[in-house]
Scaffold this motif. Structure first.
Motif, PDB file in Angstrom:
ATOM      1  N   VAL A  96       0.814  -1.223   0.000  1.00  0.00           N
ATOM      2  CA  VAL A  96       0.000   0.000   0.000  1.00  0.00           C
ATOM      3  C   VAL A  96       0.847   1.272   0.000  1.00  0.00           C
ATOM      4  O   VAL A  96       0.674   2.130  -0.871  1.00  0.00           O
ATOM      5  CB  VAL A  96      -1.003  -0.019   1.175  1.00  0.00           C
ATOM      6  N   ARG A 107       3.501   5.805  -2.353  1.00  0.00           N
ATOM      7  CA  ARG A 107       2.326   4.972  -2.575  1.00  0.00           C
ATOM      8  C   ARG A 107       2.667   3.823  -3.527  1.00  0.00           C
ATOM      9  O   ARG A 107       3.285   4.036  -4.567  1.00  0.00           O
ATOM     10  CB  ARG A 107       1.192   5.830  -3.161  1.00  0.00           C
ATOM     11  N   PHE A 108       2.272   2.610  -3.155  1.00  0.00           N
ATOM     12  CA  PHE A 108       2.427   1.433  -4.010  1.00  0.00           C
ATOM     13  C   PHE A 108       1.080   1.156  -4.697  1.00  0.00           C
ATOM     14  O   PHE A 108       0.077   1.783  -4.373  1.00  0.00           O
ATOM     15  CB  PHE A 108       2.854   0.218  -3.181  1.00  0.00           C
ATOM     16  N   PRO A 109       1.056   0.187  -5.640  1.00  0.00           N
ATOM     17  CA  PRO A 109      -0.188  -0.020  -6.414  1.00  0.00           C
ATOM     18  C   PRO A 109      -1.416  -0.430  -5.600  1.00  0.00           C
ATOM     19  O   PRO A 109      -2.533  -0.069  -5.937  1.00  0.00           O
ATOM     20  CB  PRO A 109       0.190  -1.152  -7.381  1.00  0.00           C
ATOM     21  N   GLY A 110      -1.216  -1.189  -4.516  1.00  0.00           N
ATOM     22  CA  GLY A 110      -2.365  -1.669  -3.752  1.00  0.00           C
ATOM     23  C   GLY A 110      -2.202  -3.154  -3.453  1.00  0.00           C
ATOM     24  O   GLY A 110      -1.284  -3.809  -3.959  1.00  0.00           O
ATOM     25  N   SER A 111      -3.106  -3.665  -2.655  1.00  0.00           N
ATOM     26  CA  SER A 111      -2.919  -4.993  -2.059  1.00  0.00           C
ATOM     27  C   SER A 111      -3.266  -6.160  -2.971  1.00  0.00           C
ATOM     28  O   SER A 111      -2.985  -7.311  -2.629  1.00  0.00           O
ATOM     29  CB  SER A 111      -3.744  -5.094  -0.769  1.00  0.00           C
ATOM     30  N   PHE A 112      -3.908  -5.884  -4.109  1.00  0.00           N
ATOM     31  CA  PHE A 112      -4.367  -6.972  -5.001  1.00  0.00           C
ATOM     32  C   PHE A 112      -5.070  -8.052  -4.165  1.00  0.00           C
ATOM     33  O   PHE A 112      -5.833  -7.709  -3.267  1.00  0.00           O
ATOM     34  CB  PHE A 112      -3.198  -7.555  -5.815  1.00  0.00           C
ATOM     35  N   GLY A 113      -4.771  -9.314  -4.428  1.00  0.00           N
ATOM     36  CA  GLY A 113      -5.458 -10.386  -3.699  1.00  0.00           C
ATOM     37  C   GLY A 113      -4.703 -10.875  -2.484  1.00  0.00           C
ATOM     38  O   GLY A 113      -5.066 -11.887  -1.871  1.00  0.00           O
ATOM     39  N   ALA A 115      -4.347 -10.082   0.653  1.00  0.00           N
ATOM     40  CA  ALA A 115      -4.955 -10.188   1.985  1.00  0.00           C
ATOM     41  C   ALA A 115      -5.830 -11.435   2.117  1.00  0.00           C
ATOM     42  O   ALA A 115      -6.376 -11.713   3.187  1.00  0.00           O
ATOM     43  CB  ALA A 115      -5.770  -8.933   2.293  1.00  0.00           C
ATOM     44  N   PHE A 142       2.474  -0.647   6.725  1.00  0.00           N
ATOM     45  CA  PHE A 142       1.060  -1.017   6.525  1.00  0.00           C
ATOM     46  C   PHE A 142       1.044  -2.520   6.240  1.00  0.00           C
ATOM     47  O   PHE A 142       1.776  -2.989   5.374  1.00  0.00           O
ATOM     48  CB  PHE A 142       0.493  -0.237   5.328  1.00  0.00           C
ATOM     49  N   SER A 144      -0.569  -5.175   4.450  1.00  0.00           N
ATOM     50  CA  SER A 144      -1.571  -5.621   3.469  1.00  0.00           C
ATOM     51  C   SER A 144      -2.032  -7.015   3.838  1.00  0.00           C
ATOM     52  O   SER A 144      -3.226  -7.318   3.814  1.00  0.00           O
ATOM     53  CB  SER A 144      -0.977  -5.645   2.058  1.00  0.00           C
TER      54      SER A 144
END
Lengths: 243, 273
Positions: A96, A107-113, A115, A142, A144
């Motif tokens: 994240v 900022r990174f791209p996001g958690s995708f799948g 979690a 953070f 993820s």
């Protein structure tokens, strides 16, 4: 073996971790794990299925974006790969950002799948080429997805190993610690200590990561290079074009 | 017929400001022509739902100031790296972020398509995602003992928007194996589709074709848009325009560059559409 590229060493090393499995899935932005899975498939004589996200040719899925997750929940996927902008010594991963969420300074791209899949797929291989104390940190900013869970949380899956551009670590879930498994040729334990932000265990004598044999290299540079190019053309052009 | 009488500007006009709009990732079917039309019409306060992630569509809408809330598992530009306008907005705090995870978004849409208030989901416990999502709740498996779960509320988009290879005049739209588009259409209140071609045949007539087809039952309107996914690709039809996307990526790294990109490729010529 002197002319093995770093990417080829990583592909071969990860492929060895997948031998004997039935189904390996590969997520977004994962050309090296994708090539590794395709290499294991090529050597498995049809025993291994590979589902490469973003590919049309190399996937077993026909039920849309949700199928990977349903499949994982039913135990039909044996191995998967996750990365992280930060990874800590307890195998927590952060996809994240760095700083206070939500207004993170990086900022990174996001958690995708992550979690979800980190909990459900038995053999999750953490992969991050960059091995610095910027990435491998004492504690992620953070979470993820957590590396381990309390006993009452349903969790058949979790971290199996951490592969970087310098070495391979195994993960001990009970101790919540990484142990150095092998160091890639040209790198040293001392250098790895200096570039790793978390503490880890190491055996009395740390082996060198084996380099792929000529047959494996030929397979990677031939068939695997062609297969991975469908999904990762820029990667294939960079690594295999001049091979 | 009413279904297929639209052009892309009319579809953009029917997507209201403030709408919760479900969009697919770049490798699925992206109605890029409508995204550009939404930017041209100055859409505001959109709530994007990435199903389960978004790429260029999200980055462009965010950069153009069309987005108030971003609910997604990730924003990614594939091999190029992290989406530049998204990164900028996240650092500035200029949009509300609802960071999620892919199966939670699918589960929320599945709850909506079933008309139920929530879906239970594995994983997530111990993740900071759960700490920051006030709309997610911890629950217990009522059939087990000491078996915690996470409850994901239904996600009911106002609009689903995507691009397909083929639609017919009854609004049936062929999606092949891209079943997330089916899920989006089932869950959303209205579904707007662009298609490479609108055909006279009935796509439900042949069972083999029908199996990969969204029935017009779920479809609000279809517009024909040749190369409608450009510059991202459309599986089976055309590959992404890698050179153009790389150009976007370079331009979008600065505010000025992004504005130039919009001027050159979104506002100026109707040529692209």
């Amino acid at each position: 073996m002197t002319d093995c590229k770093p990417e080829e060493l990583l592909i071969a090393s990860i492929a060895d971790m997948l031998t004997g499995l039935r189904h390996v899935a590969v997520g977004n932005s994962s050309p090296i794990p994708g090539a590794a899975a395709l290499l294991t498939r090529a050597r498995s004589k049809g025993e291994l299925r590979v589902s490469l996200l973003g590919s049309r040719k190399h996937t077993a899925f026909t039920d849309g974006g949700k199928e990977l997750f349903d499949c994982a929940a039913e135990g039909r996927i044996d191995a998967f790969f996750l990365g992280g902008g930060q990874i800590d010594g307890e195998a927590n991963i952060n996809l994240v950002g760095i700083g206070d969420y939500p207004q993170t300074k990086v900022r990174f791209p996001g958690s995708f799948g992550s979690a979800y899949l980190y909990f459900l797929i038995p053999r999750v291989i953490l992969f991050r080429e960059e091995h610095t104390d910027r990435v491998l940190v004492p504690k992620v900013d953070f979470i993820s997805a957590p590396g381990t869970s309390p006993a009452n949380v349903y969790r058949p899956g979790g971290p199996h190993a951490l592969v970087t551009g310098r070495c391979i670590f195994d993960f001990d879930k009970a101790a919540k610690r990484f142990t150095l498994r092998s160091v890639h040729p040209g790198h040293t334990v001392q250098e790895i200590r200096e570039n790793t932000g978390f503490d880890f265990d190491e055996p009395a004598k740390v082996p060198e990561t084996p380099t792929p044999d000529a047959g494996t290299l030929a397979l990677i540079r031939g068939r695997i290079g062609e297969e991975i190019a469908e999904t990762y053309p820029a990667f294939a052009a960079r690594v295999f074009a001049a091979a | 017929m009413a279904f297929t009488s639209h052009d892309i500007e009319q579809i953009a006009a029917r997507i209201p400001d403030g709408a919760k709009i479900a969009l697919p990732p770049d490798y699925s079917g992206c109605a890029m022509a409508v995204i550009r039309a939404l930017i041209r019409r100055g859409a505001k306060n959109l709530h994007i739902v990435g199903v389960p992630s978004v790429g260029l569509q999200g980055d462009m809408l965010i950069g153009a100031g069309c987005v108030a809330t971003l609910e997604t598992a990730a924003v990614t530009m594939g091999e190029l790296g992290i989406a530049p306008r998204f990164i900028n907005a996240a650092k500035q705090g200029s949009i509300k972020l609802l960071d999620g995870t892919c199966p939670a978004i699918h589960a929320g849409l599945q709850a909506a398509e079933k008309g139920i208030p929530y879906m239970p989901l594995r994983g997530l416990l111990g993740s900071d995602l759960l700490e920051h999502r006030e709309d997610w709740k911890r629950g217990e498996n009522p059939f087990g003992e000491d078996d915690p779960l996470v409850l994901i509320p239904a996600i009911k988009p106002d609009v689903a928007l995507f691009h397909v290879a083929k639609a017919d005049r009854k609004g049936n739209a062929w999606i092949g194996v891209r079943r997330e588009l089916m899920l989006m259409a089932h869950a959303a209140k209205q579904t707007f589709i662009t298609a490479e071609e609108i055909v006279d045949e009935d796509l439900l007539a042949d069972e083999i074709v029908a199996a990969g087809t969204i029935p017009g039952l779920y479809v609000t309107a279809v517009a024909e848009a040749k190369q409608g996914a450009w510059p991202v690709g459309l599986g089976g039809r055309y590959a992404p325009d890698a050179a153009h996307i790389a150009h976007y990526y370079e331009q979008a790294r600065s505010d000025d560059g992004f504005q130039r990109y919009l001027a050159d490729h979104v506002h100026a010529p109707k040529a692209a559409e």
